[in-house]
Structures are given as structure tokens and as C-alpha cells.
Design a protein around this motif. Structure first.
Motif, mmCIF file in Angstrom:
data_model
loop_
_atom_site.group_PDB
_atom_site.id
_atom_site.type_symbol
_atom_site.label_atom_id
_atom_site.label_comp_id
_atom_site.label_asym_id
_atom_site.label_seq_id
_atom_site.Cartn_x
_atom_site.Cartn_y
_atom_site.Cartn_z
ATOM 1 N N VAL A 45 5.753 8.597 12.135
ATOM 2 C CA VAL A 45 5.916 7.469 13.048
ATOM 3 C C VAL A 45 5.838 6.194 12.216
ATOM 4 N N GLN A 46 6.867 5.368 12.295
ATOM 5 C CA GLN A 46 6.909 4.166 11.469
ATOM 6 C C GLN A 46 6.725 2.905 12.315
ATOM 7 N N VAL A 78 1.357 8.430 10.256
ATOM 8 C CA VAL A 78 1.633 7.072 10.715
ATOM 9 C C VAL A 78 1.843 6.196 9.485
ATOM 10 N N HIS A 79 2.985 5.528 9.457
ATOM 11 C CA HIS A 79 3.422 4.788 8.269
ATOM 12 C C HIS A 79 3.708 3.337 8.629
ATOM 13 N N MET A 80 3.176 2.413 7.838
ATOM 14 C CA MET A 80 3.501 1.001 7.977
ATOM 15 C C MET A 80 4.688 0.724 7.065
ATOM 16 N N ASP A 81 5.822 0.364 7.641
ATOM 17 C CA ASP A 81 7.084 0.287 6.903
ATOM 18 C C ASP A 81 7.444 -1.154 6.540
ATOM 19 N N ASP A 103 7.057 -3.501 0.104
ATOM 20 C CA ASP A 103 8.453 -3.763 -0.248
ATOM 21 C C ASP A 103 8.550 -5.051 -1.054
ATOM 22 N N ALA A 104 8.584 -4.885 -2.376
ATOM 23 C CA ALA A 104 8.787 -6.019 -3.282
ATOM 24 C C ALA A 104 10.107 -5.858 -4.021
ATOM 25 N N SER A 105 11.041 -5.148 -3.379
ATOM 26 C CA SER A 105 12.292 -4.782 -4.043
ATOM 27 C C SER A 105 13.192 -5.976 -4.339
ATOM 28 N N HIS A 106 12.955 -7.104 -3.664
ATOM 29 C CA HIS A 106 13.806 -8.271 -3.897
ATOM 30 C C HIS A 106 13.314 -9.104 -5.080
#
Length: 313
Positions: A45-46, A78-81, A103-106
Motif C-alpha cells: 500500500v503506497q 505500507v510504503h511512503m512513496d 526521491d532525490a533523483s533530480h
């Protein structure tokens, strides 16, 4: 049963994949848990930052906890996306998540490593699984918008160093998928040569595909017949490519757009076909039934149906 994705990925690697589904509403949560329990399929569950802003984290977690009591045989994480540090550290403190994504992909490679490592260090103190991202996906998801010209495939030459430096537990890669309902405008699809090289450099390491919705063209057509105006040239990830990617170490498939299209179709048809009605319970029940049907088909596609019975938990 609320478990860590680590257990899922160790069991599924190279054999089947886990559906990771974004949720915003009660109907989505109930439909997902009902399908998971019925299929005996593990699922994730995201919760995205946009969902947290919409319904409040406490409300979302309460709905998930309630659904787990209603469907006690459901096996899930349970995932924080797509979170930043603020989201990640809040999720870690809450003790409600078994998995988070930073998410630091940028950012530059160096800054991505720095930000990811800081989150990993805190998360691992509580045995929380951490997903990171390397490479940039195009498209639109929640409040994330990235023009295609800025999209960049993950460079296989960087993945081993990134994982070693950050100690992340799974890696989301940019290999041709995109966020939102306007996917693959160039028609290139998943770049399997990149996936193959990533797997060679990271053997047995779980890979994540974001933007994993199929975008059913019949759903778009039905939405438009009911008054919508969606781009009928949109396309998502083909089922054949999804299945093929599993052999290359893809363990987690993120799904959001398809469930939104389903919501839109159900409600547009309800208001078009029965304009005299206004009770939200009627389309809500239809949506939950359609959602369950959709997820049962998705579990079958990913090979996850019945796998809870094989996990020895």
C-alpha cells in the motif's frame, strides 16, 4: 499481516512481482485489501505526499489498519512513496511504515547519495526498508511534473556505486516508463538492455519500476464517451513488457494511473447514465467492485496470486 517488503522481495525475485498501489480513499483501500486477501497475494500500500496532504497521514493509516482487521488474511507492506526528507523522517518517527522512499533523483549523483544516505541511516535504526531512485522519469504523478526533455535513463555504470554508498535496500530506475496517463509518446517502451546491465551489476538486488500502469485504451474511450476529454493516444506499459521485466530483477511495480482512470470511468458513467441520482454510495460500491476485479487481474499478471501460501509466514 503487515510485513517488510524485504520479505516479499527475497521470495519473489526473478519469479513474480509485487503490486505497489497508491491509495487516497476508503474505496481504494477496501478494494485493494479485499483483492489481496481473496487472491492470497502479497501487496504494498503506497501513500504519496499528495495523499498525505489530501487525507492526512493519520486518516490514511487508520483506514489501512481498519482494512487489515476487516481482511485479516491480507499480507501487505505500507510504503511512503516519493518523499523528501521531511516526509521520510516523519514516516520513520510514526512507526506506521515498513518502507519509505527518498526521491532525490533530480539532484546530482553526489547530492542524491548524500540525501539518500541520511535517510537510510535513520530508517535502518528502526529496520525500515528504504527505496531510492537513480535516473529521472518523465510524466505527471500527483504534484510531481517532469518534462520529457529532462527525463534521463538510469546509467548502469552508476548503480553499484550508488547502492554501496547509500546502503539503500531497493532501487527505482528510469528505463522507459513514465508517470501519469500520457506515457511513451515516443513509443520506445522499456529499455531491456539497460535493465539487463543493471541486473548484471546488482545481482539479486530488488529493482522497482515506477509508472507501471497499463493505461487501458478502452477505459479512456469509455471515459470520453461519458463526457471526458482524455488523450486517446496515451499508452502505458504493455502487460508483456511488465511480465518480461520480472526476469531482470524487477520486484515491485508501482500502479496509480490505472486506478484513477477506473475511478473516472465509473463516476462519469454514473452521472451520465443516471443524472437524477446523487448518492455517492452507489458509484462508490461500483468502484470498489471494479477495483477489486482490476487488482485480481493485476495479481494474476504479475504472478503473485496464491504466493502468500508459499511464504512460510
Amino acid at each position: 499481516m503487515h510485513l517488510s517488503p524485504k520479505i516479499f522481495f527475497e521470495h519473489c525475485y526473478g519469479k513474480y512481482a509485487i503490486a505497489a498501489v497508491n491509495v487516497f480513499t476508503m474505496e481504494q483501500v477496501l478494494g485493494l485489501f479485499s483483492a489481496g486477501a481473496r487472491a492470497k497475494a502479497p501487496f504494498i500500500v503506497q501513500i504519496t505526499p499528495a495523499a498525505r496532504n489530501y487525507a492526512h497521514p493519520a486518516m490514511l493509516i487508520a483506514m489501512i489498519n481498519a482494512a487489515s482487521k476487516i481482511y485479516p488474511k491480507a499480507v501487505y507492506a505500507v510504503h511512503m512513496d516519493h518523499g523528501n526528507e521531511e516526509h521520510a523522517f516523519d514516516a520513520i518517527r510514526s512507526n506506521d511504515y515498513t518502507s519509505i522512499m527518498i526521491d532525490a533523483s533530480h539532484d546530482s549523483f553526489k547530492d542524491n547519495v548524500k540525501r539518500t544516505k541520511a535517510v537510510v541511516e535513520e530508517a535502518h535504526k528502526k529496520n525500515i526498508f528504504v527505496e531510492a531512485e537513480l535516473g529521472v522519469l518523465s510524466g505527471v504523478e500527483d504534484d510531481l511534473s517532469i518534462d520529457e526533455k529532462y527525463a534521463k535513463y538510469t546509467q548502469p555504470s552508476e548503480v553499484q556505486e550508488f547502492v554501496e554508498l547509500t546502503e539503500c535496500d531497493s532501487l527505482a530506475v528510469a528505463v522507459g516508463t513514465s508517470h501519469g496517463a500520457y506515457k511513451f509518446s515516443g513509443g520506445s517502451g522499456i529499455q531491456f538492455k539497460i535493465l539487463e546491465e543493471i541486473q548484471r551489476r546488482l545481482p539479486k538486488f530488488p529493482i522497482v519500476l515506477h509508472g507501471g500502469s497499463a493505461v487501458n485504451l478502452e477505459e479512456i474511450a469509455r471515459i470520453n464517451r461519458a463526457g471526458g476529454s482524455l488523450n486517446e493516444g496515451a499508452s502505458g506499459v504493455s502487460p508483456k513488457e511488465i511480465v518480461k521485466s520480472i526476469a531482470y530483477g524487477v520486484c515491485k511495480i508501482n500502479i496509480a494511473t490505472d486506478t484513477r482512470l477506473l475511478w473516472t470511468r465509473v463516476h462519469r458513467e454514473f452521472f451520465k447514465d443516471t443524472p437524477q441520482l446523487f448518492d455517492p454510495v452507489i458509484p462508490g460500491k461500483t468502484y470498489m467492485a471494479e477495483y477489486e476485479k482490476f487488482m485480481l487481474e493485476k495479481f494474476d499478471l504479475l504472478g503473485a496470486t496464491g504466493k502468500v501460501s508459499d511464504m512460510n509466514i
